[in-house]
Design a protein around this motif. Structure first.
Motif, PDB file in Angstrom:
ATOM      1  N   SER A 129       0.822  -1.202   0.000  1.00 37.56           N
ATOM      2  CA  SER A 129       0.000   0.000   0.000  1.00 37.56           C
ATOM      3  C   SER A 129       0.866   1.266   0.000  1.00 37.56           C
ATOM      4  CB  SER A 129      -0.921  -0.078   1.218  1.00 37.56           C
ATOM      5  OG  SER A 129      -1.395   1.169   1.569  1.00 37.56           O
ATOM      6  N   ARG A 132       2.159   1.694  -3.514  1.00 36.92           N
ATOM      7  CA  ARG A 132       1.072   2.175  -4.367  1.00 36.92           C
ATOM      8  C   ARG A 132       0.901   3.682  -4.197  1.00 36.92           C
ATOM      9  NH1 ARG A 132      -5.183   0.086  -3.535  1.00 36.92           N
ATOM     10  NH2 ARG A 132      -6.144   1.290  -5.211  1.00 36.92           N
ATOM     11  N   THR A 133       0.886   4.129  -2.954  1.00 35.33           N
ATOM     12  CA  THR A 133       0.769   5.554  -2.675  1.00 35.33           C
ATOM     13  C   THR A 133       1.964   6.320  -3.248  1.00 35.33           C
ATOM     14  OG1 THR A 133      -0.420   5.040  -0.636  1.00 35.33           O
ATOM     15  CG2 THR A 133       0.494   7.238  -0.824  1.00 35.33           C
ATOM     16  N   ALA A 135       3.937   5.525  -5.789  1.00 41.60           N
ATOM     17  CA  ALA A 135       3.859   5.624  -7.252  1.00 41.60           C
ATOM     18  C   ALA A 135       2.835   6.682  -7.648  1.00 41.60           C
ATOM     19  CB  ALA A 135       3.497   4.262  -7.848  1.00 41.60           C
ATOM     20  N   GLN A 161      -0.806  -3.115  -6.205  1.00 43.45           N
ATOM     21  CA  GLN A 161      -1.706  -2.884  -7.353  1.00 43.45           C
ATOM     22  C   GLN A 161      -0.958  -2.392  -8.579  1.00 43.45           C
ATOM     23  OE1 GLN A 161      -5.474  -2.931  -7.602  1.00 43.45           O
ATOM     24  NE2 GLN A 161      -4.896  -4.535  -6.179  1.00 43.45           N
ATOM     25  N   ALA A 163       2.205  -1.000  -8.484  1.00 45.90           N
ATOM     26  CA  ALA A 163       3.255  -0.018  -8.176  1.00 45.90           C
ATOM     27  C   ALA A 163       4.652  -0.592  -8.418  1.00 45.90           C
ATOM     28  CB  ALA A 163       3.127   0.445  -6.724  1.00 45.90           C
ATOM     29  N   ALA A 247      -1.072   5.654   6.322  1.00 45.78           N
ATOM     30  CA  ALA A 247      -1.796   6.933   6.234  1.00 45.78           C
ATOM     31  C   ALA A 247      -0.818   8.097   6.347  1.00 45.78           C
ATOM     32  CB  ALA A 247      -2.862   7.013   7.324  1.00 45.78           C
ATOM     33  N   ALA A 250       1.029   8.530   3.129  1.00 44.28           N
ATOM     34  CA  ALA A 250       0.177   9.132   2.093  1.00 44.28           C
ATOM     35  C   ALA A 250       0.101  10.649   2.269  1.00 44.28           C
ATOM     36  CB  ALA A 250      -1.225   8.514   2.139  1.00 44.28           C
TER      37      ALA A 250
END
Lengths: 263, 263
Positions: A129, A132-133, A135, A161, A163, A247, A250
């Motif tokens: 995750s 992904r963030t 990328a 996903q 990345a 979080a 992100a």
């Protein structure tokens, strides 16, 4: 294309796939990994080319999976009994298609002016995750310490996903060395320190983020130029001490993107 | 204080606890839920008062758990065999202490100028994590649609890390009605629309976020004043279509906090 129906768990191809699904050392040794799901496989085809092998379960495929298989008619395929297939998949609600692929090596750009250093994240879903963030935020290179879980495990790939297919990764780094060699501002995301929102993030910047439980190691906090924090409400409430690591990452990476894309 | 050692799964107290752990309807009917872990129980004591019942496993307790028990000597306690305790806990690596508590009702402030509307989030960990982020960002009220997983399940409470104890929640709302009744800017976080970073977020604002798979429903997108998106890199790559819902929520809520805390 060759099509093969494998029904024995003792089949050497299947045994190899099981090892790849479960074992980071095997992935490293062979330079191969498994992708699960139509979206991830499509992203691989789009960015890297054809998989080495397609893997499908017995029974009816989804429309999406059938579509994808028709675009990959030249790729060798094996079919497995449902339970044997499920033992390769990172989640039980698998989409019914997997692919064996070489781990891509994505070149690190000559100049990196937006980097992420991830220290000792253990949970593959969390690591995926974060990548992904990263990328999505336009990070140009992610550095992973030796204490991180393998970025190429099926679970980390699922979390990412796609990345891992576009974001250059440098694994097994020594955090201190990365920080010393980075040509720009180096910031550690911590619980104290200046506000993230007061930092000048249009200049070259590296963010360091740490393990959820332990936070960033003292050595790494010492190595960076500055420790910064995300200003939070309710600082006093015991259990609500921090944002979760994904979080916080992100928020930091998109604050950088915000500053850089602002007029 | 009464201390009881329960060793039978047929014990009616234990059976009730099992129901509370597993079943949203039972929690709603009784107005009770289970908290797991020292941090969460401490946050409860700090914000709400004493639990109704403490639950510990046989065997040696952690230092933290022993400490906490010594502060709660007036509370009735039951001890359970390890496996029976584990069947109540939301994760296997439980910290060895749980508490039965009334679900707190936290009053919604008369004026809400920073609100979050969560539509149909199914995963309890995700929901908890969003509530944790919301509390940290200073959100004053979170509205949850009927399609959301129960915010008071042990898993959602664990994800929230205490958020449910300080953030007013309004459950089972009809999204459209919440939007219509909100006195301020209503924004839906979607894949298209104006940049989040161009929005004026110092005025009263409600953010709507949707289910990870499906996104925000068409009806809710229609109801809000504006759909906004987080500007991403690599828009073209198939699998990397979106941030995950929790990351997107964190970015949006802290952009609001950034604007509001800026000089």
């Amino acid at each position: 294309m060759a099509f093969k129906h494998i029904t024995s768990r003792d089949n050497p191809v299947y045994k190899h796939l099981r090892k790849l699904a479960d074992n980071a050392r095997e992935r490293k040794k062979s330079g191969l990994t498994l992708l699960e799901g139509v979206h991830l496989i499509e992203a691989y085809v789009q960015t890297q080319g054809e998989p080495q092998l397609m893997i499908i379960p017995e029974g009816k495929s989804s429309l999406e999976a059938t579509d994808l298989m028709q675009h990959l008619v030249d790729v060798d395929t094996i079919m497995l009994p449902t339970l044997m297939f499920a033992d390769l998949a990172p989640v039980t609600s698998s989409s019914g298609i997997m692919a064996l692929v070489p781990v891509p090596e994505i070149a690190v750009p000559a100049t990196v002016d937006f980097a992420l250093l991830i220290e000792d994240i253990q949970d593959p879903g969390n690591l995926g995750s974060m990548l992904r963030t990263a990328a999505s935020a336009g990070v140009q290179c992610a550095y992973l310490t030796q204490g991180c879980t393998d970025a190429w495990s099926p679970k980390a790939l699922r979390g990412g996903q796609g990345a891992q297919l576009i974001l250059p990764l440098v694994e097994n780094v020594v955090a201190r060395e990365v920080v010393q060699q980075f040509g720009g501002l180096t910031l550690a995301l911590t619980m104290q320190g200046d506000s993230l929102f007061a930092q000048p993030l249009r200049e070259p910047v590296l963010f360091a983020v740490g393990n959820e439980g332990a936070g960033i190691s003292a050595a790494l906090q010492h190595a960076v130029q500055r420790c910064v924090s995300i200003p939070m409400a309710h600082q006093g409430v015991l259990a609500l001490e921090s944002l979760n690591a994904a979080a916080a990452t992100a928020i930091a990476l998109f604050e950088c993107r915000r500053q850089r894309t602002a007029a």
